[in-house]
Design a protein around this motif. Structure first.
Motif, PDB file in Angstrom:
ATOM      1  N   PRO A 235       0.817  -1.224   0.000  1.00  0.00           N
ATOM      2  CA  PRO A 235       0.000   0.000   0.000  1.00  0.00           C
ATOM      3  C   PRO A 235       0.848   1.271   0.000  1.00  0.00           C
ATOM      4  O   PRO A 235       0.483   2.254  -0.642  1.00  0.00           O
ATOM      5  CB  PRO A 235      -0.822  -0.129   1.292  1.00  0.00           C
ATOM      6  CG  PRO A 235      -0.891  -1.600   1.548  1.00  0.00           C
ATOM      7  CD  PRO A 235       0.413  -2.160   1.076  1.00  0.00           C
ATOM      8  N   ALA A 236       1.979   1.240   0.717  1.00  0.00           N
ATOM      9  CA  ALA A 236       2.838   2.429   0.776  1.00  0.00           C
ATOM     10  C   ALA A 236       3.411   2.770  -0.597  1.00  0.00           C
ATOM     11  O   ALA A 236       3.615   3.950  -0.921  1.00  0.00           O
ATOM     12  CB  ALA A 236       3.974   2.204   1.776  1.00  0.00           C
ATOM     13  N   PHE A 237       3.658   1.749  -1.411  1.00  0.00           N
ATOM     14  CA  PHE A 237       4.174   1.962  -2.761  1.00  0.00           C
ATOM     15  C   PHE A 237       3.134   2.717  -3.597  1.00  0.00           C
ATOM     16  O   PHE A 237       3.451   3.709  -4.274  1.00  0.00           O
ATOM     17  CB  PHE A 237       4.499   0.621  -3.403  1.00  0.00           C
ATOM     18  CG  PHE A 237       5.209   0.704  -4.734  1.00  0.00           C
ATOM     19  CD1 PHE A 237       6.588   0.565  -4.813  1.00  0.00           C
ATOM     20  CD2 PHE A 237       4.503   0.908  -5.912  1.00  0.00           C
ATOM     21  CE1 PHE A 237       7.251   0.638  -6.024  1.00  0.00           C
ATOM     22  CE2 PHE A 237       5.149   0.981  -7.139  1.00  0.00           C
ATOM     23  CZ  PHE A 237       6.526   0.845  -7.187  1.00  0.00           C
ATOM     24  N   HIS A 238       1.896   2.271  -3.520  1.00  0.00           N
ATOM     25  CA  HIS A 238       0.819   2.901  -4.290  1.00  0.00           C
ATOM     26  C   HIS A 238       0.542   4.320  -3.798  1.00  0.00           C
ATOM     27  O   HIS A 238       0.274   5.224  -4.600  1.00  0.00           O
ATOM     28  CB  HIS A 238      -0.452   2.056  -4.212  1.00  0.00           C
ATOM     29  CG  HIS A 238      -0.349   0.756  -4.927  1.00  0.00           C
ATOM     30  ND1 HIS A 238      -0.405   0.644  -6.297  1.00  0.00           N
ATOM     31  CD2 HIS A 238      -0.158  -0.509  -4.459  1.00  0.00           C
ATOM     32  CE1 HIS A 238      -0.264  -0.624  -6.649  1.00  0.00           C
ATOM     33  NE2 HIS A 238      -0.110  -1.345  -5.552  1.00  0.00           N
ATOM     34  N   LYS A 239       0.673   4.530  -2.488  1.00  0.00           N
ATOM     35  CA  LYS A 239       0.445   5.864  -1.933  1.00  0.00           C
ATOM     36  C   LYS A 239       1.496   6.847  -2.442  1.00  0.00           C
ATOM     37  O   LYS A 239       1.166   7.964  -2.857  1.00  0.00           O
ATOM     38  CB  LYS A 239       0.467   5.793  -0.401  1.00  0.00           C
ATOM     39  CG  LYS A 239       0.151   7.121   0.277  1.00  0.00           C
ATOM     40  CD  LYS A 239       0.115   6.967   1.791  1.00  0.00           C
ATOM     41  CE  LYS A 239      -0.202   8.296   2.464  1.00  0.00           C
ATOM     42  NZ  LYS A 239      -0.241   8.161   3.952  1.00  0.00           N
TER      43      LYS A 239
END
Length: 254
Positions: A235-239
């Protein structure tokens, strides 16, 4: 201490009718063994910045520092990998790899021996005596990267080296580059237009604006090393991807 540091870099070109400011106020740094990426809109002066770092262009204002010494306008202090492989078609693969060492004053016999030692490590065993035209685009980029890696300069500037490759080959080359870099930890300043590529490879990212370019934001990439390809599922990558995309979209629309 920073390996490479740019302080207040500004640059203006004299056009036919007017002066064009390409770089407004660029200050950034690369620490020893760090992988830092610059990402920004097309035509924002990223390649000009590399020319300034390499001493090919003297900036209108500001300075380049290397290992704590001011080196503005001095050539031959960095290792450079361009967008295209730029291999000499008449030289064998091992001779192309050895070239940067030869230019730096390493005896040809020693430079070729080093090239032969490394070519199997990058998946090019058996191609030592071939000419570049027999290699695929990805293989040619490996040769180009290895030439830069074996040059004596500690700082490597990579100018969108995978931009001309197809998507699958580009992914393979990203994983390959990361594997080689994590074993050697040279100080790298990397330019790309791909947000995903920047997040996958980097320790830090500088997002720059349209010209006259200035730094919009400096981002620390939080993912652990050695980095796995599955990091793009987090999720942090997409954020972070959406955040950088938003910054760049605002620049394109401005």
């Amino acid at each position: 201490m920073n390996k490479l540091e740019l302080q207040g870099i500004q640059h203006t070109f004299a056009g036919k009718k007017q002066r064009v400011t390409v770089l407004s106020d660029i200050s950034l740094h690369v620490k020893e063994g760090e992988f830092v990426t610059i990402i920004g809109p097309s035509g924002s002066g990223k390649s000009t910045l590399f020319h300034i770092i390499g001493g090919l262009v003297t900036p209108t204002a500001g300075d380049v520092w290397l290992d704590g010494a001011k080196v503005t306008g001095i050539k031959g202090l960095i290792s450079y990998m361009p967008q295209q492989p730029a291999l000499f078609p008449w030289r064998t693969i091992e001779a192309n790899v050895a070239l940067a060492q030869e230019v730096a004053g390493v005896p040809r016999q020693d430079a070729v021996a080093k090239a032969r030692e490394w070519l199997p490590k990058v998946g090019l065993a058996g191609y030592e005596q071939e000419l570049p035209h027999v290699l695929s685009g990805g293989m040619q980029q490996r040769v180009s990267f290895l030439r830069a890696l074996l040059s004596p300069q500690e700082v490597m500037c990579l100018d969108e080296p995978f931009g001309s490759l197809d998507a699958l080959t580009r992914q393979d080359m990203q994983a390959w580059l990361l594997n080689i870099w994590e074993k050697n930890r040279r100080s790298i300043l990397f330019v790309t237009h791909s947000i995903e590529e920047a997040l996958f490879l980097s320790d830090r990212i500088y997002v720059i604006s349209n010209k006259p370019a200035e730094i919009l934001e400096e981002l620390v990439v939080p993912f652990a090393r050695p980095r796995q390809e599955e990091v793009n599922l987090e999720p942090a990558f997409h954020k972070l991807r959406k955040h950088i995309q938003s910054l760049l979209r605002q620049e394109v629309q401005s």
